[in-house]
Write a protein that holds these residues in place. Sequence first.
Motif, PDB file in Angstrom:
ATOM      1  N   ASP A 412       0.856  -1.188   0.000  1.00 35.43           N
ATOM      2  CA  ASP A 412       0.000   0.000   0.000  1.00 35.43           C
ATOM      3  C   ASP A 412       0.891   1.235   0.000  1.00 35.43           C
ATOM      4  OD1 ASP A 412      -2.088   1.704   0.089  1.00 35.43           O
ATOM      5  OD2 ASP A 412      -2.813   1.116   2.068  1.00 35.43           O
ATOM      6  N   GLY A 413       0.972   1.913  -1.133  1.00 33.91           N
ATOM      7  CA  GLY A 413       1.857   3.070  -1.205  1.00 33.91           C
ATOM      8  C   GLY A 413       1.564   3.919  -2.413  1.00 33.91           C
ATOM      9  N   THR A 414       2.311   5.007  -2.536  1.00 36.49           N
ATOM     10  CA  THR A 414       2.138   5.933  -3.649  1.00 36.49           C
ATOM     11  C   THR A 414       2.790   5.370  -4.902  1.00 36.49           C
ATOM     12  OG1 THR A 414       4.185   7.100  -3.124  1.00 36.49           O
ATOM     13  CG2 THR A 414       2.167   7.862  -2.026  1.00 36.49           C
ATOM     14  N   ALA A 415       2.498   6.036  -6.037  1.00 38.53           N
ATOM     15  CA  ALA A 415       3.098   5.610  -7.290  1.00 38.53           C
ATOM     16  C   ALA A 415       4.614   5.701  -7.227  1.00 38.53           C
ATOM     17  CB  ALA A 415       2.541   6.460  -8.438  1.00 38.53           C
ATOM     18  N   ALA A 416       5.106   6.790  -6.629  1.00 38.47           N
ATOM     19  CA  ALA A 416       6.563   6.953  -6.549  1.00 38.47           C
ATOM     20  C   ALA A 416       7.200   5.861  -5.704  1.00 38.47           C
ATOM     21  CB  ALA A 416       6.886   8.327  -5.972  1.00 38.47           C
ATOM     22  N   LEU A 417       6.561   5.513  -4.586  1.00 38.01           N
ATOM     23  CA  LEU A 417       7.122   4.476  -3.718  1.00 38.01           C
ATOM     24  C   LEU A 417       7.139   3.130  -4.431  1.00 38.01           C
ATOM     25  CD1 LEU A 417       8.117   3.410  -1.003  1.00 38.01           C
ATOM     26  CD2 LEU A 417       5.735   3.158  -0.312  1.00 38.01           C
ATOM     27  N   PHE A 431       1.667   0.650  -8.927  1.00 39.74           N
ATOM     28  CA  PHE A 431       0.609   1.545  -8.468  1.00 39.74           C
ATOM     29  C   PHE A 431      -0.644   1.331  -9.316  1.00 39.74           C
ATOM     30  CE2 PHE A 431      -1.601   5.653  -8.382  1.00 39.74           C
ATOM     31  CZ  PHE A 431      -1.753   5.779  -7.011  1.00 39.74           C
ATOM     32  N   SER A 434      -5.080  -1.834  -6.010  1.00 34.99           N
ATOM     33  CA  SER A 434      -5.495  -1.468  -4.657  1.00 34.99           C
ATOM     34  C   SER A 434      -5.049  -2.532  -3.660  1.00 34.99           C
ATOM     35  CB  SER A 434      -7.006  -1.296  -4.583  1.00 34.99           C
ATOM     36  OG  SER A 434      -7.423  -1.090  -3.257  1.00 34.99           O
ATOM     37  N   ALA A 473       9.403   9.202  -1.210  1.00 35.11           N
ATOM     38  CA  ALA A 473       8.213   8.424  -1.559  1.00 35.11           C
ATOM     39  C   ALA A 473       7.475   7.940  -0.323  1.00 35.11           C
ATOM     40  CB  ALA A 473       8.610   7.232  -2.433  1.00 35.11           C
ATOM     41  N   GLY A 476       4.441  10.198   3.139  1.00 33.09           N
ATOM     42  CA  GLY A 476       3.070  10.158   3.640  1.00 33.09           C
ATOM     43  C   GLY A 476       2.722   8.916   4.419  1.00 33.09           C
ATOM     44  N   ALA A 477       3.676   8.001   4.597  1.00 34.15           N
ATOM     45  CA  ALA A 477       3.390   6.748   5.303  1.00 34.15           C
ATOM     46  C   ALA A 477       3.307   6.987   6.801  1.00 34.15           C
ATOM     47  CB  ALA A 477       4.475   5.708   4.996  1.00 34.15           C
TER      48      ALA A 477
END
Length: 969
Positions: A412-417, A431, A434, A473, A476-477
């Motif tokens: 579960d993470g952002t596109a960059a991560l 990414f 879900s 990346a 926001g975690a």
Amino acid sequence: MTAEVRRRVLAAWAASPARFREDANAEEDYALGGYRDRVIVELAQNAADAAARAGVPGRLRLTLTDGELVAANTGAPLDADGVSALSTLRASAKRDGGVGRFGVGFTAVVSVSDEPSISSRAGLSVRWSADQTRALVAEIPALADELKLRRGNVPVLRLPFDGTPEAVDGYDTVVRLPLRDADAIAAVRRQLAEAGPALLLALPALAAIELDDRVLELDGDAWRTVEAGGPLTAELLADRPTEERARPYWSLRWAAPADGLPRVVHAPTPSDEPLGFPALLIASFPLAPDRRHVAPGPLTDFLLERAAESYLELLRAFPGPELLDLIPGPLAEGALDAKIRRAVLSRLPDTPLIGVQPRGSTSGSDHGSRWTGAAEDVGAREAAAGLAEGDHPADHDGEPVRRRGRDCSVVDGTAALLEILGGVMPGLLPFGWSARHPALGALGVRRVEMADVVDALASLERPPAWWHELYDALAGAATSELGALPVPLTDGRLVRGPRGLLIPHETTTEGLEVFGLRFVHPDAVHPLLLRLGAAEAGPRQILADPGVREAVTGSFDSQDAALIADAVLSLAGGLLPGAEPWLAELALPGADGDLYPAGELLFPDSPLRQVMADSPFGVIAQEALDRYGREALEAVGVLRTFSLLRAEDVSEVQDLELDGVEDWEEELLGGHEYPPYLPEFTAVRDLELVTDWQAALPLLGEPPLRQAVVDPLHAMVGSERVSIPSYTSWWLKRNAVLGGPMRAPGSDPLLEGLYDLAPDGLDPVFARALGVRVALADVTPEELLDLLADPDRTVGRAQLRALWTWLADAGEATPPEFVRAVVDGVIEVVPSDDAIVLDTPAALPLLAGQPLILAAHDRAADLAELMDLSLASEELPGEITSVGVEHEVPAAVHAVLPEAPRTYVHHDRLVVDGQHLPWWGLNADGPAGLARALAWHAGRWPDRFLIEALLRTPAATADLLAESDLEPS
């Protein structure tokens, strides 16, 4: 032809009324049961049959006008066999493998119409009529009773009549259905509104259906379909009817997406079997006699397995995240649905369905989706580790590589991560997938929690800049999952967890290697590390590191003492002296060449060198002073003036190493049930070394030393917060640094003669903290008694009286050995055992030569108790030996003294204890004595002289009262 058919049917009915009844019941069962609400579907089925027989794309037009439904279709026109089939229940003309299988679907028209008709382009036209059939049946005597019992209900489609040929441009066959009533019209209108793409998907021979207000056509780009079919074995058909066994083949079709389509199995038209799949299933399932449900048996089981296999093929058309919405959930909507669902779910984890595009590729699926970032699978060793050098799949001409769900993982993470992790985690979904979608579990995809990702990253070797991209990346975690995040250091190490690491910030790390500090590599620095516990490496943060403190405390014995000093002093600029007291242990060179703790070194011009005769301090080497500067050296403890001891959370004052600090605590905080606790403590050090207080006091009056003198300290005693004088103030008072007790200029006049005058130049607050008295409130009762007992101190009589009165109100005190008393009008210092407290003026003539303590008469009893002395009234017998006569008090006295008694005892010569007295109690022998007796008795002692005047000159009462009125208030 139609007449011959009618003749045969009517003859059969006449010969066997049971046959009539059977045909009527069968048609009614179909119309009201299996084909209820199916008129539109069955008309579409017939149109599809016609198109299939003709081998052309079928078109069907449905029009509802003036209570009549008209269906026009293209394809093979109606022929004689067709008419026979339509009028013969369960005897299909489609033995050649047409789409329909039973030949009874047309029965659905009877549910809405009593007068259906069909015309074809070839000129053949046939109609049916409930009224005409009923009339013909009524003419047969054998059927009269049956018709009556059925209330006129007859099998409409068994008796065909010649119709009127009708041609419709562009269509080969026309069906007209005059609708029976309003309910029939409403039912048809509803079925027309419900008609949708499912009809075309179930009947592929139809290319389009025209309705009153719309046209149904399939958009090939919007649908993904999978078709399968083949022959059937005799074993699978063993329990099926004869005509079904004559068609030994099967077929099925899946279509997706299914939004808005009926969620039922189609066989090939809709059944009542619910289907919870997000796709449409059309299959040649055997139907039960009710034509609504799939019949159980070997054939159905066979088709269920084929449906599951085909559904997996359908899923392959959706290699991207949209695949997840097509995965069926675990809860079925019926028995048939449950069997297909179990068969599909059991195959999912081992079926390569998930599309993985090579990293960097921009090609997508055949329906426009794009995905990147997942790495090709690597060997078992790398897969077990969860990370590997990112091998990538071959492009396969732009088609995605299909991967099994069990070989994939999701984070579960952002596109960059996910883009970054995709290069190091084999099988990681990019990414767009879900991570919380429940279908991932059905696919066998392993969900990797962020904490597990962090653990796996610990074995990576990547340049610091790569870690910076990763931190960016991860910004926001949730920080709770990132506590063990690897961080690269300037020394090349990779450590677990940012907490305790230092981030270079406006401070070079050069020269700080001696501390063994852990600095984050500059290329990896990111704000996320601060959130996770790293600290910006400003001077204060570096100095706060335990490694620095350990190096400082051990610097005196270290071979790297010079390097440690250089590093610490490079950070100390800007620190306030004493802000970090432990820095005073830093080893620095003295002018004599020896090493000293910084806190034991003075600047060459330090005034402490003059105020301490036998100074234990060294002098900082001039070379060190030139190199590091006065500010940095003073910050680490080199002394220009007195040093401050600062401490926090003090519960054991003996650990502070201050002269008399335990006495200070006992004196000011002793006697409590709980030991005191001081949240903050500040004091001036080394006061016991001072020999020249005249030079030292100005130093103590300068900030920040002054605050350590004048500001009180606050202590917690149990749950109570108390304020007490500072240790420094207490020590200065206790040691009488001014040479003895002193009073401030302009202090309370009652202190004159008791204290020497303090030197000029001391501000009042500082002077008071040193023990300089400003008011009686600054004096303790014991101290005042000691001063009063000193014969070298001078005290006036009015001053003495005021001091005794103040002492009576001051509370407890230890009785002194000597007191200052009045002996026959003269003030003398006498032994306290000789003195008594005068509590009545009548006794003065009896106390000649007696040392008297004189205070306000209403304080006499309190003062005697405080001093442990006797009262005069208690020591004198007070025996009256003269004889008196009771007299009335003159009326003039009552004008001034209303509370005066009415009578007194008059003596010609009053004798008490053998001596002549003017008055004693209410005994008197003249105006002067009587005036004093009356004033004392009434509590109006200051009015005694006015009363005496009134007694001597009663005629002057008015003038005397007027004069009295002029006295100050």
